[in-house]
Write a protein that holds these residues in place. Structure first.
Motif: not given
Length: 823
Positions: A680-684, A820-823
């Motif tokens: 799961r890649w961190p989006l930002r 979830l925080l990273c995304n």
């Protein structure tokens, strides 16, 4: 076989040669004289002194009795071979005329006695010798010419011909010919017919009372007297019993003949050709009258003396000889006239040439005088120019002297700076990295003679083998040919990797320079390209490890760019040249295409273009401007880094990847093109990483960021990746090694101990024992196949599994909330 006859009954002619270049004239005269007469054979005589000693390299002569027999024999054979080779060309000349010719080497201190002895032994009746001005037979022996001495010593039954420059100089007939009527006449007439020019024979004067001598001041006819033939005639008179009165009458007649011939010879030099013919006809008629008078007087004398002396045959022979001598004198006079006429023509022609040459020289003298005047004027102008140039040269010399002094001062200052720099290096203790040298035998032994099963990679320059060397697992790169060991890339990679060290640069352990072998540390996970493309079903690389790899590659490039005293540009950065160890730590390899800048990188912070080179590298990773212009800069490695970052995110080939990522970012589809196997890649953070890769891969180098601006961004991404990796490590704790079955490589469900002392999973060891009687771990035979349950290990495995389930449930909830925080 009769003496004087050849093996086939042919007439034998002896030719005495000295081996020099003049001998060819004697041989040619003999060919023209005797071959047309019929079946003849030749014997080529060559006399050389007796060998009394053997010469030494110092120039001394060792007497023959003091030399070993084998050395003396060898030296004699050598001398004989040299003499034979000297005469061999003349034998080949005779053989080419289809005439038999035999070489006879005579060893004698006296040339005349040696030839006379050989003629007597073989009974040869005709001998030809030379009398050239610089030949062997032109030497004087006790005041006499050697040719005269040979004629005196020759047997009386032998006729001697003396030849000089291809012409008959003198003739000494044999006694046999004198005693037989008409033999001399026939012999000489044959010689006359065999030669095309009467100038081949030289006049001889018949003077019974004369001795053999030559006087340079005598007349041309008197100087050509042949004493041998005359002495023979004199002896013939004395032996026949002729009275002294008859002999005196005969001598007076001969003296008158000589005077008349001399007068006619002088007249021919000043008269015309018709006058000469008249003199010639008168001379012939006079010779005929004299001959008839002598014959009649001889006959009368014979009739009056028939009671007391039977000498008619001797008198007739002398008359014939005198007639032949007179004919020879006449032919000689003709030749002299022809020579004088030719010389007069040549003198006239030379006079005309000299007159023409005089006129030409006068014209040249006039031209030279004119040129001299022009040269004087030109010299005056050049002198003025010289004075001006001299003044300029003096000024330039002074200026050059000042520059030399300034240069010397600068050189002294530079030398002092170098010494101070060296002192500082010694004080700081700057390390010098070297490599360990391995022998070719060690390389061959470690690779098992380059076994194909040990090969783990192959490129355009060489093959890579995994093997054990000095108890360590290494990767050996072997070039395809020995010529590769002399290539610039090989020596450059060896020089760079042996002098620099960095945690993210491939470590060079050693090399075999003679055979082109490099020994590196072994990287268990292969290249980044293989792992991204999932070759050999290798497990995927998580996203947090990819973030860290991007930072490691950028830090290694920054280290190369800031190397001192010369900056290093890699020029071939790509995923295939980035290797991963067992912990997925990345290291850049293949420094063969690196280039060094001859300037300090710290002074080039504002510059972008550094060096003009031939474009090298891999397509899709080469800087477009470098490929187009050949101007290399540090931004070339930045372009390749951008391509590597985009491949880390997408795991796609490099062809067109910048266009694909850029379109996905514009269309909001970035998550769709990312590698799904990375987790799961961190989006930002992923979007920021993708934008950084596109900026680094800009077509124009001025639009690309510097490494000093890229490193902070990648370092921040690395910190985020490390936090994520720690959370995953907390969730996925590896089991203890003694929980793992050696056969299944997994946690055991029912552990039991075999007779080899190792613990296996029961199901796996039972299947092994059905087909094998050896230990799967040691490969030694098992004493028995009994299995003992390991209850202690089974309890520990069960307890560990239960604790792991509880711990994983707690940590997974923490990881999900952070994601979830990273995304």
């Amino acid at each position: 076989m009769d003496k004087g006859k050849g093996s086939s009954g042919s007439r034998v002619i002896a030719i005495a040669l000295n081996g020099g270049a003049k001998s060819k004239y004697i041989v040619r005269w003999a060919i023209e004289k005797f071959i047309p007469e019929g079946n003849v054979a030749f014997k080529l005589f060559h006399v050389f002194p007796k060998i009394t000693g053997v010469p030494t390299p110092m120039g001394n002569l060792i007497p023959l009795p003091q030399v070993r027999d084998d050395v003396a024999v060898a030296y004699k054979k050598e001398i004989e071979w040299q003499r034979t080779e000297m005469i061999m060309p003349f034998q080949r000349l005779l053989n080419s005329k289809k005439v038999q010719a035999e070489l006879v080497l005579i060893e004698s201190e006296d040339v005349a006695i040696g030839i006379a002895t050989e003629i007597t032994r073989h009974g040869i009746k005709e001998l030809v010798i030379g009398a050239s001005s610089n030949g062997l037979f032109a030497r004087r022996v006790k005041g006499q010419l050697l040719s005269s001495v040979v004629s005196d010593c020759a047997p009386k039954f032998c006729t001697v011909y003396v030849v000089s420059k291809g012409k008959l100089e003198a003739l000494r007939p044999s006694n046999t010919n004198m005693e037989t009527n008409g033999n001399i006449v026939e012999h000489e007439s044959t010689a006359t017919n065999s030669t095309n020019s009467s100038s081949r024979y030289t006049n001889s004067t018949f003077d019974p009372g004369s001795t053999y001598s030559e006087s340079p001041s005598s007349s041309p006819i008197g100087s050509l007297k042949h004493p041998d033939s005359l002495s023979c005639v004199k002896n013939g008179y004395n032996n026949s019993g002729i009275s002294s009165a008859e002999l005196a009458s005969f001598q007076s007649a001969n003296t008158r003949n000589v005077d008349d011939a001399s007068i006619s010879y002088v007249g021919t030099l000043t008269s015309q050709r018709s006058t000469f013919k008249t003199v010639e006809a008168d001379t012939e008629s006079w010779i005929t009258d004299q001959a008839s008078t002598r014959i009649s007087s001889s006959c009368c004398g014979q009739a009056s003396a028939s009671r007391s002396l039977p000498a008619s045959s001797v008198t007739q022979g002398n008359v014939n000889l005198e007639l032949e001598k007179m004919r020879i004198e006449l032919r000689h006079i003709r030749g002299m006239y022809s020579i004088a006429q030719n010389e007069a023509i040549d003198a006239t022609r030379r006079l005309g040439d000299l007159s023409k040459l005089r006129n030409e020289e006068a014209m040249k003298l006039k031209e030279i005088n004119e040129k001299e005047e022009k040269a004087k004027e030109l010299a005056k102008v050049e002198k003025e120019k010289f004075e001006a140039a001299k003044r300029e040269a003096d000024y330039a010399r002074e200026r050059a002297h000042r520059e030399v002094m300034q240069r010397r001062e600068a050189e002294h200052k530079a030398a002092r700076d170098v010494k101070e720099r060296e002192k500082l290096k010694n004080v700081l203790g700057e390390p010098v990295y070297n490599y360990q040298k391995f022998s070719w035998e060690e390389i061959v032994s470690a690779t098992n003679s380059f076994d194909e099963e040990l090969k783990i990679g192959e490129g355009s320059y060489g093959s890579v083998y995994k093997c054990k060397l000095h108890y360590s697992t290494v990767a050996i790169k072997v070039l395809h040919s020995k010529e590769g060991a002399e290539s610039k890339q090989f020596h450059q990679e060896l020089e760079i990797l042996s002098k620099i060290r960095h945690p993210h640069l491939l470590l060079l352990l050693g090399a075999c320079p003679e055979q082109g072998c490099l020994v590196y540390e072994y990287m268990e996970n292969g290249s980044l390209e293989d792992r991204l493309l999932r070759k050999n079903d290798s497990p995927p690389i998580p996203w947090y490890e990819r973030f860290r790899i991007a930072w490691e590659v950028a830090s290694a490039l920054a280290f190369l760019h800031n190397n001192k005293p010369k900056a290093i540009i890699h020029r071939d950065l790509k995923p295939a040249n980035i290797l991963l160890d067992q912990n997925l730590v990345s290291k850049i390899g293949d420094a063969g295409l690196c280039t060094m800048l001859n300037v300090d990188p710290s002074s080039l912070s504002t510059l972008t273009l550094y060096k003009d080179t031939s474009p090298v590298g891999t397509l899709c990773y080469i800087d477009p401007e470098y490929q187009r212009t050949g101007l290399i800069s540090m931004k070339a490695d930045v372009y390749a880094l951008g391509m590597v970052i985009l491949q880390l995110l997408t795991a796609k080939p490099a062809v067109g990847i910048t266009h694909v990522v850029e379109d996905a970012i514009k269309g909001g589809r970035l998550m769709q093109i990312l590698d799904k196997n990375a987790g799961r890649w961190p989006l930002r953070e992923t979007a920021e990483m993708a934008l950084l890769g596109i900026q680094c891969a800009e077509l124009r180098r001025k639009d690309r960021p510097d490494l000093k601006n890229i490193l902070p961004i990648l370092e921040r991404m690395k910190d985020i990746a490390e936090k994520a990796r720690n959370l995953v490590a907390m969730i996925l704790v590896a089991p203890p090694s003694h929980f793992i079955c050696p056969i299944l490589k997994d946690i055991m469900d029912d552990p039991c101990v075999a007779s080899d002392g190792y613990t296996y999973d029961r199901r796996a060891i039972e299947m092994w024992l059905k087909d094998n009687d050896t230990s799967p771990t040691t490969d030694f035979p098992l004493s028995n196949k009994n299995l003992i349950p390991n209850h202690t290990l089974s309890y520990a495995i069960t307890e560990w599994k239960s604790k792991r389930r509880i711990r994983n449930a707690t940590k997974w909830s923490l990881y999900s909330s952070q994601s979830l925080l990273c995304n």
